[in-house]
Write an enzyme that holds these catalytic residues in place. Structure first.
Site, mmCIF file in Angstrom:
data_model
loop_
_atom_site.group_PDB
_atom_site.id
_atom_site.type_symbol
_atom_site.label_atom_id
_atom_site.label_comp_id
_atom_site.label_asym_id
_atom_site.label_seq_id
_atom_site.Cartn_x
_atom_site.Cartn_y
_atom_site.Cartn_z
ATOM 1 N N SER A 1 32.182 1.510 -1.835
ATOM 2 C CA SER A 1 32.064 0.457 -0.812
ATOM 3 C C SER A 1 33.201 0.650 -0.042
ATOM 4 O O SER A 1 34.117 1.007 -0.159
ATOM 5 C CB SER A 1 32.018 -1.026 -1.596
ATOM 6 O OG SER A 1 31.660 -2.043 -0.593
ATOM 7 N N TYR B 1 34.979 -7.236 -7.354
ATOM 8 C CA TYR B 1 34.361 -6.325 -7.064
ATOM 9 C C TYR B 1 35.129 -5.285 -5.905
ATOM 10 O O TYR B 1 34.806 -4.087 -6.147
ATOM 11 C CB TYR B 1 33.262 -6.982 -5.863
ATOM 12 C CG TYR B 1 32.512 -6.137 -5.261
ATOM 13 C CD1 TYR B 1 31.257 -5.763 -5.927
ATOM 14 C CD2 TYR B 1 32.365 -5.622 -4.051
ATOM 15 C CE1 TYR B 1 30.418 -4.758 -5.688
ATOM 16 C CE2 TYR B 1 31.441 -4.786 -3.525
ATOM 17 C CZ TYR B 1 30.360 -4.400 -4.160
ATOM 18 O OH TYR B 1 29.266 -3.525 -3.565
#
Length: 261
Positions: A145, A158
């Site tokens: 990401s 995350y």
């Protein structure tokens, strides 16, 4: 360039929803036998039905990627089809309740995110590499990401998981280059997926998502099919000299940088 995965076996974790669903359908369109994992059996049945009539086929294996036995079942199904040629480690969780300052994050939630988002990738690599070595080639694509490259407040677990994926991708690329196994990461920006909508629903600031959209130079979020086309290329022979890289697909947000917002 024509991309054709006829006769190839592709594994996709988290493959029945969001970006993963787009990957699953794209590889089936290109002729692959796709072993698709997802936690949601209804979503799995739906994506199998959606693929009817496509050149390839989808073989669904349900189960949580937080469990090593799910990895065993996925790889066993792929072995029945001839063994994995491509592994797309795509599964990821991003619970809205994890968006808190790091010192307020529950240990159990940290462990859950790191297990699904990073450890399952390691588990799948361990299980798929021997078949790829036996074939003399293979491709591993890991979904990271932009948050693994440039983060924000409130995303400790995350961001850590996605940064770990990028680091692991580089290491694996060096580890297996001489086996003709390529390892590449992708770093999506914000895509219009159910996960995004879940995150939006859990954030008290209801204007946040529109501000985020406007922060992108292209003034929109990505569509899953746009990411799927990139993944298919990276898995194809057209990208045969690419390994160890992290390919950012983000509508220009990383080029702009947070300072410009």
């Amino acid at each position: 360039m024509t991309i054709d995965f006829s006769g190839k076996v592709v594994i996709i974790t988290g493959g029945a929803g969001g970006l993963g669903k787009a990957f699953t359908l794209e590889f089936a369109r290109l002729g692959a036998q796709v072993v698709c994992n997802d936690l949601d059996p209804a979503a799995g049945a739906a994506v199998v039905a959606e693929a009817e009539g496509l050149p390839g086929a989808i073989h669904f294996v349900g189960g949580s990627m937080a469990l090593p036995e799910t990895c065993d079942a996925i790889v066993a199904r792929a072995a029945e089809l001839g063994g994995a040629d491509v592994l797309c480690n795509n599964v990821g969780i991003q619970p809205p309740t994890s968006y808190v300052p790091a010192h307020e994050l529950d240990d159990g939630l940290w462990d859950a995110i790191l297990t699904v988002n990073l450890k399952s990738y390691f588990w799948m690599v361990k299980r798929c590499i021997p078949a790829m070595q036996a074939k003399g080639r293979g491709v591993i694509i890991n979904t990271a990401s932009v948050q693994g490259l440039q983060s924000q407040k409130g995303a400790a677990a995350y961001a850590a998981s996605k940064g770990g994926i990028i680091a692991m991708t580089r290491q694996l690329a060096l580890e297996y280059a001489e086996d003709n196994i390529r390892v590449v990461a992708i770093a999506p920006g914000t895509f219009d997926t159910p996960l995004l909508r879940d995150v939006a629903a859990g954030i008290p600031d209801k204007g946040y998502m529109e501000r985020l959209r406007q922060a992108y130079p292209m003034k929109r979020f990505g569509q899953p099919e746009e990411m799927a086309r990139v993944v298919a290329f990276l898995a194809s022979d057209g990208a045969s000299f690419m390994t160890g890289e992290c390919v950012t697909v983000d509508g220009g947000i990383m080029a702009q940088g947070g300072w410009a917002q």
